[in-house]
Write a protein that holds these residues in place. Sequence first.
Motif, short mmCIF file in Angstrom:
data_model
loop_
_atom_site.label_atom_id
_atom_site.label_comp_id
_atom_site.label_asym_id
_atom_site.label_seq_id
_atom_site.Cartn_x
_atom_site.Cartn_y
_atom_site.Cartn_z
N SER A 153 -57.28 22.21 12.02
CA SER A 153 -57.15 22.85 10.73
C SER A 153 -58.04 22.16 9.69
O SER A 153 -58.33 20.97 9.79
CB SER A 153 -55.70 22.82 10.26
N TRP A 154 -58.42 22.91 8.68
CA TRP A 154 -59.22 22.34 7.60
C TRP A 154 -58.45 21.23 6.89
O TRP A 154 -59.01 20.19 6.55
CB TRP A 154 -59.61 23.44 6.61
N SER A 155 -57.16 21.45 6.67
CA SER A 155 -56.35 20.43 6.01
C SER A 155 -56.39 19.12 6.78
O SER A 155 -56.58 18.04 6.21
CB SER A 155 -54.90 20.91 5.86
N GLU A 156 -56.22 19.21 8.10
CA GLU A 156 -56.23 18.00 8.93
C GLU A 156 -57.60 17.34 8.93
O GLU A 156 -57.71 16.12 8.86
CB GLU A 156 -55.80 18.35 10.35
N ARG A 157 -58.66 18.14 9.01
CA ARG A 157 -60.00 17.56 9.04
C ARG A 157 -60.32 16.81 7.75
O ARG A 157 -60.90 15.72 7.76
CB ARG A 157 -61.03 18.65 9.28
N ILE A 158 -59.94 17.41 6.61
CA ILE A 158 -60.21 16.76 5.33
C ILE A 158 -59.38 15.50 5.19
O ILE A 158 -59.86 14.45 4.73
CB ILE A 158 -59.95 17.73 4.18
N LEU A 159 -58.11 15.56 5.61
CA LEU A 159 -57.26 14.38 5.56
C LEU A 159 -57.80 13.28 6.47
O LEU A 159 -57.87 12.10 6.07
CB LEU A 159 -55.83 14.75 5.98
N ALA A 160 -58.23 13.64 7.66
CA ALA A 160 -58.74 12.64 8.62
C ALA A 160 -59.98 11.95 8.11
O ALA A 160 -60.22 10.76 8.43
CB ALA A 160 -59.02 13.30 9.96
N GLU A 161 -60.80 12.64 7.29
CA GLU A 161 -62.02 12.03 6.75
C GLU A 161 -61.70 10.80 5.90
O GLU A 161 -62.54 9.90 5.77
CB GLU A 161 -62.80 13.05 5.91
N GLN A 162 -60.51 10.76 5.33
CA GLN A 162 -60.14 9.62 4.48
C GLN A 162 -59.85 8.37 5.30
O GLN A 162 -59.75 7.26 4.74
CB GLN A 162 -58.93 9.97 3.62
N PHE A 163 -59.73 8.52 6.61
CA PHE A 163 -59.42 7.38 7.47
C PHE A 163 -60.52 7.12 8.50
O PHE A 163 -60.34 6.32 9.41
CB PHE A 163 -58.09 7.62 8.19
N SER A 164 -61.66 7.82 8.35
CA SER A 164 -62.76 7.62 9.29
C SER A 164 -63.62 6.46 8.86
O SER A 164 -63.58 6.01 7.70
CB SER A 164 -63.60 8.90 9.39
N ASP A 165 -64.42 5.95 9.80
CA ASP A 165 -65.27 4.80 9.47
C ASP A 165 -66.57 5.26 8.83
O ASP A 165 -66.84 6.41 8.71
CB ASP A 165 -65.54 3.96 10.71
N SER A 169 -65.32 18.70 -1.01
CA SER A 169 -65.28 17.27 -1.36
C SER A 169 -65.79 16.38 -0.25
O SER A 169 -66.16 15.22 -0.50
CB SER A 169 -63.85 16.86 -1.75
N THR A 170 -65.83 16.88 1.00
CA THR A 170 -66.35 16.06 2.11
C THR A 170 -67.82 16.34 2.39
O THR A 170 -68.36 15.83 3.36
CB THR A 170 -65.54 16.34 3.39
N ALA A 171 -68.47 17.14 1.54
CA ALA A 171 -69.88 17.47 1.74
C ALA A 171 -70.75 16.59 0.83
O ALA A 171 -70.70 15.37 0.91
CB ALA A 171 -70.09 18.96 1.50
N TYR A 172 -71.56 17.21 -0.03
CA TYR A 172 -72.45 16.47 -0.92
C TYR A 172 -71.67 15.46 -1.75
O TYR A 172 -72.09 14.31 -1.96
CB TYR A 172 -73.18 17.47 -1.81
N ASN A 173 -70.49 15.86 -2.23
CA ASN A 173 -69.66 14.97 -3.04
C ASN A 173 -69.37 13.65 -2.33
O ASN A 173 -69.46 12.58 -2.94
CB ASN A 173 -68.35 15.69 -3.36
#
Length: 257
Positions: A245-257, A156-160
């Motif tokens: 962790s992958w979970s943390e990286r994906i979660l953090a993407e929701q709060f990145s600029d 979900s954090t790639a092409y999507n």
Amino acid sequence: MPDHSPALCFLASHAEDAQKALSELEALYGNVPVQQADYIVALGGDGFMLQVLHDTMNSGKLVYGMNRGSVGFLMNDYATDNLLERLSVADINTLCPLRMTTTNADGTTSIALAINEVSMIRQSYQAAKLKVEIDGKERLGELACDGILVATPAGSTAYNLSVHGPIIPLEAPLLAITPISAFRPRRWRGALLPDNSVVDIHVLEPQKRPVNAVADHTEVKSVLHVRIEQDTHARAKVLSDPNRSWSERILAEQFSD
């Protein structure tokens, strides 16, 4: 005393940095064939990591990536020291891919797996026209667009994400279906689906508006129909450092600029 250190298999992309890292790590830890390895260490970028995960699908092998590419979202940081300790405490992520089944214009069918996403993209200057069914029920009778994709949480954090689809936490039992440059209906931005959904996408006017289908790295030309569903029998196992962790990286993407 016998050496009970785990056996490591190092695989590297053709990139110069990856090949240099391969030489460094082989000198320190040795290198065994994939079949004999307790751990597989992939050196490269995200694309190479996906290739290794596909190659080791259902083998039960644990794959640990170290970034020697460009983006490295799927990878851990590169370091030559303390690798055995890092592997022993790494988190295990089990990924269940999507299965893409295509019916093609030449009368053939094909199957491919996707860890990130299945996408359908127009071949020509003409916009694609697609009909979308979910679990046998028509949801969009005609979608005019450049394409459409169905993404897993891991993808979900790639092409999507690049086409403004939603980020899905790794543990969420969901899939994202996201249009690519939708023209009609103009305001449709996609949907979240249960991960056990079966998505059927039919190509309308296929001779005038040909469409290709792609599952990660596997592309099929001129498809008429694509079925997308979770493959419940396929598994890939990925290791990540506890502090990355992958979970943390994906979660953090929701709060990145």
